[in-house]
Design a protein around this motif. Structure first.
Motif, short mmCIF file in Angstrom:
data_model
loop_
_atom_site.label_atom_id
_atom_site.label_comp_id
_atom_site.label_asym_id
_atom_site.label_seq_id
_atom_site.Cartn_x
_atom_site.Cartn_y
_atom_site.Cartn_z
N ALA A 38 0.83 -1.21 0.00
CA ALA A 38 0.00 0.00 0.00
C ALA A 38 0.86 1.26 0.00
O ALA A 38 2.08 1.19 0.18
N GLY A 39 0.19 2.38 -0.17
CA GLY A 39 0.87 3.67 -0.14
C GLY A 39 -0.13 4.81 -0.05
O GLY A 39 -1.33 4.61 -0.27
N THR A 40 0.37 5.98 0.26
CA THR A 40 -0.47 7.17 0.30
C THR A 40 -0.81 7.58 -1.13
O THR A 40 -0.10 7.22 -2.08
N GLY A 41 -1.87 8.36 -1.29
CA GLY A 41 -2.32 8.80 -2.60
C GLY A 41 -1.27 9.55 -3.39
O GLY A 41 -1.18 9.42 -4.61
N ASP A 42 -0.43 10.32 -2.69
CA ASP A 42 0.61 11.08 -3.39
C ASP A 42 1.91 10.30 -3.53
O ASP A 42 2.89 10.81 -4.08
N GLY A 43 1.94 9.07 -3.04
CA GLY A 43 3.13 8.23 -3.17
C GLY A 43 4.25 8.57 -2.22
O GLY A 43 5.35 8.02 -2.32
N SER A 44 3.99 9.43 -1.24
CA SER A 44 5.06 9.85 -0.33
C SER A 44 5.41 8.80 0.72
O SER A 44 6.50 8.85 1.29
N ARG A 66 -2.27 -3.19 -3.55
CA ARG A 66 -3.50 -2.39 -3.46
C ARG A 66 -3.18 -0.90 -3.52
O ARG A 66 -4.00 -0.07 -3.16
N ASP A 67 -1.99 -0.58 -3.97
CA ASP A 67 -1.54 0.81 -4.10
C ASP A 67 -1.81 1.25 -5.54
O ASP A 67 -1.13 0.80 -6.46
N PRO A 68 -2.79 2.13 -5.75
CA PRO A 68 -3.14 2.50 -7.13
C PRO A 68 -2.06 3.33 -7.84
O PRO A 68 -2.09 3.45 -9.05
N GLY A 69 -1.09 3.85 -7.09
CA GLY A 69 -0.11 4.75 -7.70
C GLY A 69 1.29 4.20 -7.86
O GLY A 69 2.17 4.89 -8.36
N ASN A 70 1.56 2.95 -7.43
CA ASN A 70 2.92 2.42 -7.47
C ASN A 70 2.94 0.95 -7.83
O ASN A 70 2.03 0.20 -7.50
N ALA A 71 4.04 0.55 -8.48
CA ALA A 71 4.36 -0.86 -8.63
C ALA A 71 5.25 -1.24 -7.45
O ALA A 71 6.02 -0.41 -6.96
N HIS A 72 5.13 -2.46 -6.97
CA HIS A 72 5.91 -2.93 -5.82
C HIS A 72 6.43 -4.33 -6.11
O HIS A 72 5.93 -5.02 -6.99
N THR A 73 7.42 -4.75 -5.32
CA THR A 73 7.89 -6.13 -5.35
C THR A 73 7.87 -6.69 -3.94
O THR A 73 7.86 -5.95 -2.96
N SER A 74 7.88 -8.01 -3.86
CA SER A 74 8.18 -8.72 -2.63
C SER A 74 9.42 -9.53 -2.96
O SER A 74 9.37 -10.44 -3.79
N THR A 75 10.54 -9.17 -2.33
CA THR A 75 11.83 -9.77 -2.66
C THR A 75 12.53 -10.18 -1.38
O THR A 75 12.72 -9.36 -0.48
N ALA A 92 16.48 -22.32 3.00
CA ALA A 92 15.26 -21.76 2.43
C ALA A 92 15.61 -21.01 1.14
O ALA A 92 16.63 -20.34 1.06
N ALA A 93 14.75 -21.15 0.17
CA ALA A 93 14.94 -20.46 -1.11
C ALA A 93 14.54 -18.99 -0.98
O ALA A 93 13.67 -18.64 -0.17
N GLY A 94 15.16 -18.16 -1.78
CA GLY A 94 14.74 -16.77 -1.89
C GLY A 94 13.60 -16.65 -2.89
O GLY A 94 13.20 -17.63 -3.53
N TRP A 95 13.06 -15.45 -3.01
CA TRP A 95 12.01 -15.21 -4.00
C TRP A 95 12.10 -13.76 -4.46
O TRP A 95 12.65 -12.91 -3.79
N ASN A 96 11.53 -13.51 -5.61
CA ASN A 96 11.38 -12.16 -6.15
C ASN A 96 10.14 -12.16 -7.02
O ASN A 96 10.08 -12.85 -8.03
N SER A 97 9.16 -11.38 -6.62
CA SER A 97 7.88 -11.34 -7.33
C SER A 97 7.98 -10.66 -8.68
O SER A 97 7.08 -10.83 -9.51
N GLY A 98 9.03 -9.89 -8.90
CA GLY A 98 9.02 -8.98 -10.05
C GLY A 98 8.07 -7.84 -9.72
O GLY A 98 7.43 -7.83 -8.66
N TYR A 99 7.99 -6.87 -10.60
CA TYR A 99 7.14 -5.71 -10.34
C TYR A 99 5.68 -6.09 -10.47
O TYR A 99 5.25 -6.61 -11.50
N LEU A 100 4.92 -5.83 -9.40
CA LEU A 100 3.49 -6.08 -9.39
C LEU A 100 2.76 -4.75 -9.58
O LEU A 100 2.96 -3.81 -8.79
N LEU A 101 1.94 -4.68 -10.60
CA LEU A 101 1.13 -3.49 -10.84
C LEU A 101 -0.07 -3.51 -9.92
O LEU A 101 -0.41 -4.56 -9.35
N PRO A 102 -0.77 -2.39 -9.76
CA PRO A 102 -1.95 -2.37 -8.90
C PRO A 102 -2.92 -3.50 -9.26
O PRO A 102 -3.21 -3.75 -10.43
N GLY A 103 -3.36 -4.22 -8.22
CA GLY A 103 -4.28 -5.32 -8.39
C GLY A 103 -3.62 -6.67 -8.61
O GLY A 103 -4.28 -7.70 -8.51
N GLU A 104 -2.33 -6.71 -8.89
CA GLU A 104 -1.65 -7.98 -9.11
C GLU A 104 -1.20 -8.59 -7.79
O GLU A 104 -1.00 -7.88 -6.80
#
Length: 170
Positions: A38-44, A66-75, A92-104
């Protein structure tokens, strides 16, 4: 006793509420636990919620942007992900989701007991990190070092996660 439609709907709603409110660590192995990006509306400001969580081995974590203004990863902090320091259990294995767009969304099943630290690639310096405790872990925590100061300050303590089961952002 006759079961009316209203009574049936009430029972179903109560069951749904109970499932939504239960401690993620009490969920069955294989159950999915959701973490919101998530994030604030202005992305700050950006964050994971919850930022700390305790689960059982074999549970699945699902990150949903669920952040409409940013792409995020879980890495994961793992040498396989950009040669980062290992902050997941040995074996344990590592992971990287790659960039997730809003809703992904992205999912990982964690089976090796211990502490797993992860971050968002573009927002690590803003303190967008999270911690998952699988099974039991030493509440003394983890060594620091090798990470941005904002990330190190943001992690909830292992002891707090062990005591509470779930730690929401600040």
């Amino acid at each position: 006793m006759t079961v009316t439609r209203r009574r049936m709907l009430g029972l179903g709603g109560g069951l749904a509420a109970a499932l939504a409110l239960r401690d993620p660590a009490e969920a069955e192995a294989g159950d999915v636990v959701e973490v919101t990006m998530a994030g604030t509306g202005d992305g700050s400001r950006v964050w994971f919620d919850p930022i700390g969580i305790r689960i059982r081995p074999g549970q699945v974590i699902r990150w949903i942007n669920r952040d409409p203004g940013n792409a995020h990863t879980s890495t994961a902090y793992h040498p396989s992900a950009f040669d980062r320091p290992r902050r997941v259990p040995e074996g344990a294995a590592g992971w990287n989701s790659g960039y997730l767009l809003p809703g992904e969304a992205y999912e990982v099943m964690l089976s090796v007991p211990g502490v797993y630290d992860y971050y968002c690639i573009p927002h690590e310096h803003a303190g967008m990190v999270g911690r998952i405790v699988v099974g039991a872990a030493d509440p003394a925590g983890r060594p620091g070092g090798g990470l941005p100061e904002a990330a190190l300050r943001a992690f909830p303590s292992v002891g707090e996660i062990m005591a509470r089961g779930i730690v929401r952002r600040g």
